[in-house]
Design a protein around this motif. Sequence first.
Motif, PDB file in Angstrom:
ATOM      1  N   THR A  66       0.950   3.738  -3.205  1.00 36.00           N
ATOM      2  CA  THR A  66       0.490   5.112  -2.978  1.00 36.00           C
ATOM      3  C   THR A  66       1.567   6.104  -3.401  1.00 36.00           C
TER       4      THR A  66
ATOM      5  N   ALA B 178       1.743   6.652  -7.198  1.00 34.30           N
ATOM      6  CA  ALA B 178       0.550   7.103  -7.916  1.00 34.30           C
ATOM      7  C   ALA B 178       0.828   8.289  -8.826  1.00 34.30           C
TER       8      ALA B 178
ATOM      9  N   ILE C  97      -6.445   9.272  -1.409  1.00 36.17           N
ATOM     10  CA  ILE C  97      -6.435   7.810  -1.493  1.00 36.17           C
ATOM     11  C   ILE C  97      -6.928   7.200  -0.182  1.00 36.17           C
TER      12      ILE C  97
ATOM     13  N   THR D 206      -3.471   4.440  -8.960  1.00 30.21           N
ATOM     14  CA  THR D 206      -4.247   5.049  -7.878  1.00 30.21           C
ATOM     15  C   THR D 206      -5.339   4.106  -7.404  1.00 30.21           C
TER      16      THR D 206
ATOM     17  N   ASN E 278      -5.108   0.118   0.469  1.00 24.96           N
ATOM     18  CA  ASN E 278      -5.372   0.851   1.717  1.00 24.96           C
ATOM     19  C   ASN E 278      -6.711   0.457   2.321  1.00 24.96           C
TER      20      ASN E 278
ATOM     21  N   ALA F 239       0.832  -1.204   0.000  1.00 24.96           N
ATOM     22  CA  ALA F 239       0.000   0.000   0.000  1.00 24.96           C
ATOM     23  C   ALA F 239       0.865   1.251   0.000  1.00 24.96           C
ATOM     24  N   SER F 240       1.903   1.242   0.810  1.00 26.04           N
ATOM     25  CA  SER F 240       2.789   2.402   0.906  1.00 26.04           C
ATOM     26  C   SER F 240       3.510   2.654  -0.420  1.00 26.04           C
TER      27      SER F 240
ATOM     28  N   THR G 277      -2.154  11.341  -1.218  1.00 24.98           N
ATOM     29  CA  THR G 277      -2.183  10.325  -0.160  1.00 24.98           C
ATOM     30  C   THR G 277      -3.448  10.459   0.681  1.00 24.98           C
TER      31      THR G 277
ATOM     32  N   ALA H  52      -3.793   1.491  -5.294  1.00 24.28           N
ATOM     33  CA  ALA H  52      -3.432   2.032  -3.975  1.00 24.28           C
ATOM     34  C   ALA H  52      -4.664   2.111  -3.079  1.00 24.28           C
TER      35      ALA H  52
END
Length: 283
Positions: free
Chosen positions: A119, A122, A273, A134, A141, A115-116, A270, A137
Amino acid sequence: MNRRRIALILVATTATLPALTGCQAVDSVVDYFGPRPENRLLALADSAATDALALNGVDDHAAGIRSSQADALYAEITRLCGTDDAGNPPRSCEVERPTKANRAADSSEVMENAASATTAAADEVTVESRTLVTEQAIALNAWLPGDAPAIPELSQPEQKSAADLLAWEYEQVYALDFARAYVGAEHEDNVDHRLEVHHRRIDALQEALGRYGTVPQPEPAYSSGDQELPHDSASALDFLGGLAEQDGRKWSAAAAQAAQEESPDQDWITWLIGIAAESHSMR
């Protein structure tokens, strides 16, 4: 560059290659000058494929998510490179998908790292691929527990987007309040939870926009758009489902649009998202 210049370059380049015949020489030149996979996209694809292998048998649901994401990323690489009539990419753009990975000890750690990284990427991949990255991500998340991140400082264009999103949140609260009057008692807690989430977003957006001037206020009433207003418990549940779908699409679109800006703001992306993921987890 004109055709004569290109031809001279190809002739000169071919001359430096080993002595090859006909198609071999052409293939060698194409391999050298042909399109290449976009590095950041390829790294994401390989990481997703490796995660899927590592999670297989540890957390099959998470493994399925990462495998599907790898498929989509490799397909995007092929799409960007182009294909021949048989659907095959140029040899210069062929990639080898990972086939081995160490077994994961903790699926949460794998998914959190994914996820990190996704993101962060993106707004780093080619513009054409940013919507896909995106969306991935957001999905990653949404899989993770925890609250959305804090809203960052806003640029002038971001203030306009935030004002639009604030108006959207006002509309969601109005619709949820309306639907709550019709749902059965067994569904009231769910509606109350969703109202709490939307009010938290409203507070964050109001506070952020308040630093720059007047904060938009809610209207006395809102229309239901394409949805018919509920009139009983069954229609209220359908209405709530429609609201959740619309909310997920709204925030996902906002995140994708922010990632495609000419000078994207990673902190703003971020946050968007994170909110989009929150919306998807409430479906």
